[in-house]
Write an enzyme that holds these catalytic residues in place. Structure first.
Site, short mmCIF file in Angstrom:
data_model
loop_
_atom_site.label_atom_id
_atom_site.label_comp_id
_atom_site.label_asym_id
_atom_site.label_seq_id
_atom_site.Cartn_x
_atom_site.Cartn_y
_atom_site.Cartn_z
N CYS B 237 0.87 -1.18 0.00
CA CYS B 237 0.00 0.00 0.00
C CYS B 237 0.90 1.22 0.00
O CYS B 237 1.77 1.35 -0.87
CB CYS B 237 -0.96 -0.03 1.19
SG CYS B 237 -0.17 -0.12 2.80
N ARG B 242 -2.17 -0.84 5.56
CA ARG B 242 -3.36 -1.36 4.88
C ARG B 242 -3.05 -2.73 4.26
O ARG B 242 -3.89 -3.61 4.23
CB ARG B 242 -3.81 -0.38 3.77
CG ARG B 242 -4.58 0.81 4.26
CD ARG B 242 -4.91 1.76 3.11
NE ARG B 242 -3.81 2.65 2.77
CZ ARG B 242 -3.82 3.50 1.74
NH1 ARG B 242 -4.86 3.55 0.92
NH2 ARG B 242 -2.79 4.29 1.52
#
Lengths: 89, 281
Positions: B237, B242
């Site tokens: 990410c 994430r």
């Protein structure tokens, strides 16, 4: 009546710890600076809390508190608006 | 109903409410913004700050073994403790902590489905008081970076048909229109994505209430874009948090055998001189 003369339920205590809840929990979708955001607010104890997330990708960009929901939300919206100034190349 | 491949690593809010006072259970709220913990947290939960306690900000690395031992010990976590992680931002940082604890081989670590968001929305009890826990003398028993991908590995494997890269950022970050999520600092010089990476934003794995989608739905999301269990999957990410969430989904909910998190992510790739970059959707 509690110690400060207000009517209401006293918070529960468990093992010497005061237990609270997030009351009046509410999530609203709004558009801010052209972006979709979630405005989440609730009351814990005597304070209202508000946080604003950018829906895509879902990160918190402002978190505030106030004595009323309106106060907390206005402060969060102002802070989020400042952070959402577009950055593109 | 089909179940997750490793249901033992996911607990419900009901389970946490019922077990939060068990002596062997330690709950940790992991936040990027620790004022969330201060507002109110699950009674008995310790608070971990992702930025200061789960990252080595000088080396830009995961925390060292001594730092992890210090954190676990001070949190009252023993080697046999059941650690329950939850947090803000839909458990992004809880997933980051889970990823690290797995590399440091903690035996029993689980994530609370739905995170802080669901706990509050359900009107469950919280407190502002911090727990007092005795130090545990925690010792790391093993360390293996098998769940981590480094830049050189990504460079070596990106063209292999046996490897699948998953960019879990938003569509605008993937295309290069944005350098960072709206409202967060830009940490790279240019926009775009690693050539060949498929864009499957992390949030597609979650329901509106923050809980994970069903195995069938998850399988359709990832397999539909060619991210299948027969491949070596690398998720990335912007800074790796994430993608640790997606790593958790692929590795433990879908049971893919070979999944790594490239935590250098776009902050590393998007700043490298001469690195290949693709733009557009």
């Amino acid at each position: 009546m509690d110690r400060v003369g207000k009517y209401g339920r006293r918070p529960r205590r468990e093992g010497g710890v005061t237990m609270l809840k997030a009351d009046e929990y509410r999530v609203e979708k709004k558009e801010l600076a052209g972006l979709q955001v979630n405005v989440t607010s609730y009351k814990i104890g005597d304070f209202y809390h508000c946080h604003i997330d950018n829906i895509d990708p879902g990160a918190t960009i402002a978190r505030t508190e106030g004595l009323t929901r309106e106060e907390a939300e206005l402060a969060a919206l102002a802070r989020a608006l400042e952070r959402l100034k577009p950055k593109t190349r | 109903m089909q179940s997750y491949s490793h249901p033992e690593v996911l607990v419900s809010t009901d389970w946490v409410d019922a077990h939060r006072q068990d002596p062997n259970v330690v709950i940790a709220e992991v936040d990027v913004d620790t004022s969330a913990y201060s507002e109110g947290h699950i009674p008995g939960a310790v608070g971990w700050n992702w930025q200061t306690q789960l990252c080595d900000v000088v080396r830009r690395d995961i925390i060292s073994q001594p730092d992890l031992e210090h954190l676990m010990s001070n949190s009252g976590i023993g080697n046999d403790s059941t650690v329950i992680l939850y947090g803000d931002n839909n458990n992004w940082f809880a997933a980051w902590a889970f990823w690290q604890l797995k590399m440091y081989a903690h035996k029993d670590v689980r994530i609370m489905n739905g995170g802080r968001k669901r706990w509050l929305a359900e009107g469950r009890e919280v407190t502002r008081e911090m727990p007092t826990r005795n130090k545990s003398g925690y010792k790391v028993l093993n360390y293996d970076q098998m769940f981590r991908a480094f830049r050189r590995q990504v460079e070596d494997e990106m063209k292999s048909p046996l490897t699948a890269l998953v960019d879990v950022r938003s569509g605008d970050e993937y295309s290069g229109t944005l350098l960072a999520p709206p409202g967060l600092p830009e940490t790279c010089q240019r926009g775009g994505h690693i050539p060949g990476a498929k864009n499957i934003p992390w949030g597609l794995a979650c329901n509106e209430d923050g809980t994970f989608k069903s195995p069938k739905e998850l399988e359709a999301i990832y397999a539909g874009k060619g991210i299948t269990s027969d491949k070596s999957v690398i998720a990335y990410c912007r800074i790796g948090e994430r993608s640790s969430h997606t790593w958790f989904v692929l590795k433990y909910l879908l049971g893919y055998p070979n999944v790594r998190n490239y935590d250098g992510s776009w902050t590393e790739w998007g700043n490298m001189v001469g690195a290949p970059v693709e733009r557009g959707a």
